[in-house]
Design a protein around this motif. Structure first.
Motif, PDB file in Angstrom:
ATOM      1  N   SER A 188      -3.650  -6.283  -7.146  1.00 25.86           N
ATOM      2  CA  SER A 188      -3.348  -4.929  -6.711  1.00 25.86           C
ATOM      3  C   SER A 188      -2.267  -4.964  -5.654  1.00 25.86           C
ATOM      4  N   ALA A 189      -1.710  -3.822  -5.343  1.00 22.38           N
ATOM      5  CA  ALA A 189      -0.661  -3.751  -4.328  1.00 22.38           C
ATOM      6  C   ALA A 189      -0.796  -2.461  -3.557  1.00 22.38           C
ATOM      7  N   ALA A 190      -0.358  -2.486  -2.328  1.00 23.15           N
ATOM      8  CA  ALA A 190      -0.376  -1.300  -1.485  1.00 23.15           C
ATOM      9  C   ALA A 190       1.046  -0.811  -1.312  1.00 23.15           C
ATOM     10  N   THR A 191       1.240   0.475  -1.442  1.00 22.16           N
ATOM     11  CA  THR A 191       2.541   1.065  -1.174  1.00 22.16           C
ATOM     12  C   THR A 191       2.485   1.667   0.210  1.00 22.16           C
ATOM     13  N   TYR A 192       3.185   1.051   1.133  1.00 24.77           N
ATOM     14  CA  TYR A 192       3.140   1.440   2.536  1.00 24.77           C
ATOM     15  C   TYR A 192       4.350   2.296   2.878  1.00 24.77           C
ATOM     16  N   LYS A 193       4.111   3.444   3.505  1.00 26.72           N
ATOM     17  CA  LYS A 193       5.192   4.336   3.899  1.00 26.72           C
ATOM     18  C   LYS A 193       5.560   4.068   5.354  1.00 26.72           C
TER      19      LYS A 193
ATOM     20  N   ASP B  44      17.084  -6.531   7.269  1.00 26.93           N
ATOM     21  CA  ASP B  44      15.803  -6.243   7.918  1.00 26.93           C
ATOM     22  C   ASP B  44      15.681  -4.780   8.308  1.00 26.93           C
ATOM     23  N   SER B  45      16.677  -4.003   8.001  1.00 24.44           N
ATOM     24  CA  SER B  45      16.680  -2.586   8.387  1.00 24.44           C
ATOM     25  C   SER B  45      15.779  -1.756   7.482  1.00 24.44           C
ATOM     26  N   ILE B  46      14.870  -0.997   8.095  1.00 24.01           N
ATOM     27  CA  ILE B  46      14.022  -0.054   7.364  1.00 24.01           C
ATOM     28  C   ILE B  46      14.017   1.254   8.131  1.00 24.01           C
ATOM     29  N   LYS B  47      13.593   2.333   7.488  1.00 24.97           N
ATOM     30  CA  LYS B  47      13.613   3.629   8.147  1.00 24.97           C
ATOM     31  C   LYS B  47      12.349   4.414   7.807  1.00 24.97           C
ATOM     32  N   PRO B  48      11.948   5.330   8.685  1.00 24.10           N
ATOM     33  CA  PRO B  48      10.747   6.144   8.435  1.00 24.10           C
ATOM     34  C   PRO B  48      10.822   6.848   7.084  1.00 24.10           C
ATOM     35  N   GLY B  49       9.714   6.824   6.373  1.00 24.27           N
ATOM     36  CA  GLY B  49       9.652   7.461   5.061  1.00 24.27           C
ATOM     37  C   GLY B  49       9.902   6.510   3.917  1.00 24.27           C
ATOM     38  N   GLN B  50      10.491   5.357   4.221  1.00 23.63           N
ATOM     39  CA  GLN B  50      10.759   4.363   3.191  1.00 23.63           C
ATOM     40  C   GLN B  50       9.450   3.759   2.698  1.00 23.63           C
ATOM     41  N   LYS B  51       9.335   3.528   1.399  1.00 21.21           N
ATOM     42  CA  LYS B  51       8.115   2.971   0.826  1.00 21.21           C
ATOM     43  C   LYS B  51       8.308   1.492   0.508  1.00 21.21           C
ATOM     44  N   LEU B  52       7.331   0.695   0.960  1.00 22.24           N
ATOM     45  CA  LEU B  52       7.380  -0.743   0.726  1.00 22.24           C
ATOM     46  C   LEU B  52       6.133  -1.189  -0.018  1.00 22.24           C
TER      47      LEU B  52
END
Length: 276
Positions: free
Chosen positions: A26-31, A61-69
């Motif tokens: 399984s996997a988690a989609t983290y916002k 390494d750049s990420i931003k709020p709202g991005q799904k990982l």
């Protein structure tokens, strides 16, 4: 010490959705939320930054709020009688991590509810899960034996005694000895209460609703070495001494927090005020 919000709210800024690929994978989609970094997310899910970047095709390494990982993680289905504490313990993770991964700041659970188990890999087999549970029970037994030999009022490890002493050092250096023991008493009172986590570590690092309960955890002073007098005070608190007289909170008398001052006073030592 920071005040606890009277109502623990669910933060809508951090949402987790679940994708079930098979019975064992399984996997988690983290916002991503504000102030998140790949490093923080990797520590939460115990997954290397390089793995997260590769899984999500990230070039930097750049990420931003709202991005799904997408992060590999085991998903747990809530059963009758489950509690967050028990789920965390059985799977060998901290209550604070379980809350953060699921944005779960209250204790309400529903049968069938899905929870991400951060740091518990999705490829874990039934035999490995059983071994983990046995290891956890053995650890609990070791904690009980250690504390019982010292007539302690709660189970604890040497590391937890040191953590408690470091909190006392950060909060009450220069204050009367009774104030130092009383701070240890507040932590132990919380461990013994059904309204708080049930280990010293989880109580001190508890961040319900995103609110740090102990300022030294937030500012990093908790990581400074404990003083010898704080170690002695921690030891007395663990043996049942409680000059706080059952307090659940403490604060410096310079505080202007009306919510804290409105609570029933139990004791005062030097500049430290203790309330229920």
């Amino acid at each position: 010490m920071n005040r606890l919000k009277p109502v623990r709210i669910v933060l809508t800024a951090s949402l987790l959705s679940f994708v079930l690929f098979s019975a064992n994978v399984s996997a988690a989609t983290y916002k991503v939320v504000k102030n998140d970094t790949l490093y923080k997310i990797s520590k939460l899910f115990k997954t290397p930054v390089t793995t997260i970047k590769k899984t999500n095709n990230l070039k930097s390494d750049s990420i931003k709020p709202g991005q799904k990982l997408t992060v590999s993680s085991k998903i747990y289905t809530v059963k009758q009688g489950d509690t967050l504490n028990n789920i965390a313990k059985t799977n060998g993770i901290s209550l604070a991590s379980l809350r953060k991964a699921n944005c779960k700041w209250n204790n309400t659970l529903a049968v069938g509810q899905k929870l991400i188990l951060p740091g518990v890999k999705s490829t874990t087999t039934a035999s490995n899960t059983t071994a983990s549970t046995v290891s956890y029970k053995a650890a609990v037994s070791a904690r009980a034996v250690e504390s019982a030999s010292k007539s302690a009022v709660i189970p604890y490890t040497k590391a937890e005694k040191d953590l408690l002493a470091r909190l006392i050092t950060a909060e009450a250096t220069g204050q009367p000895y009774n104030a130092m023991v009383a701070i240890g008493g507040v932590v132990i009172n919380r461990v013994q209460s059904k309204d708080w986590p049930d280990t010293i570590t989880d109580v001190i690092y508890d961040v319900p609703g995103g609110f740090y309960q102990f300022t030294p955890v937030k500012n990093g002073f908790i990581n400074k070495p404990a003083s010898s007098i704080a170690i002695k005070a921690a030891g007395e608190a663990l043996l049942g001494a409680d000059p706080s007289k059952g307090a659940m909170f403490y604060f410096d008398d310079s505080s202007t927090n009306k919510w804290l001052w409105s609570k029933p006073l139990t004791a005062r030592y030097g500049k430290m005020v203790f309330v229920k």
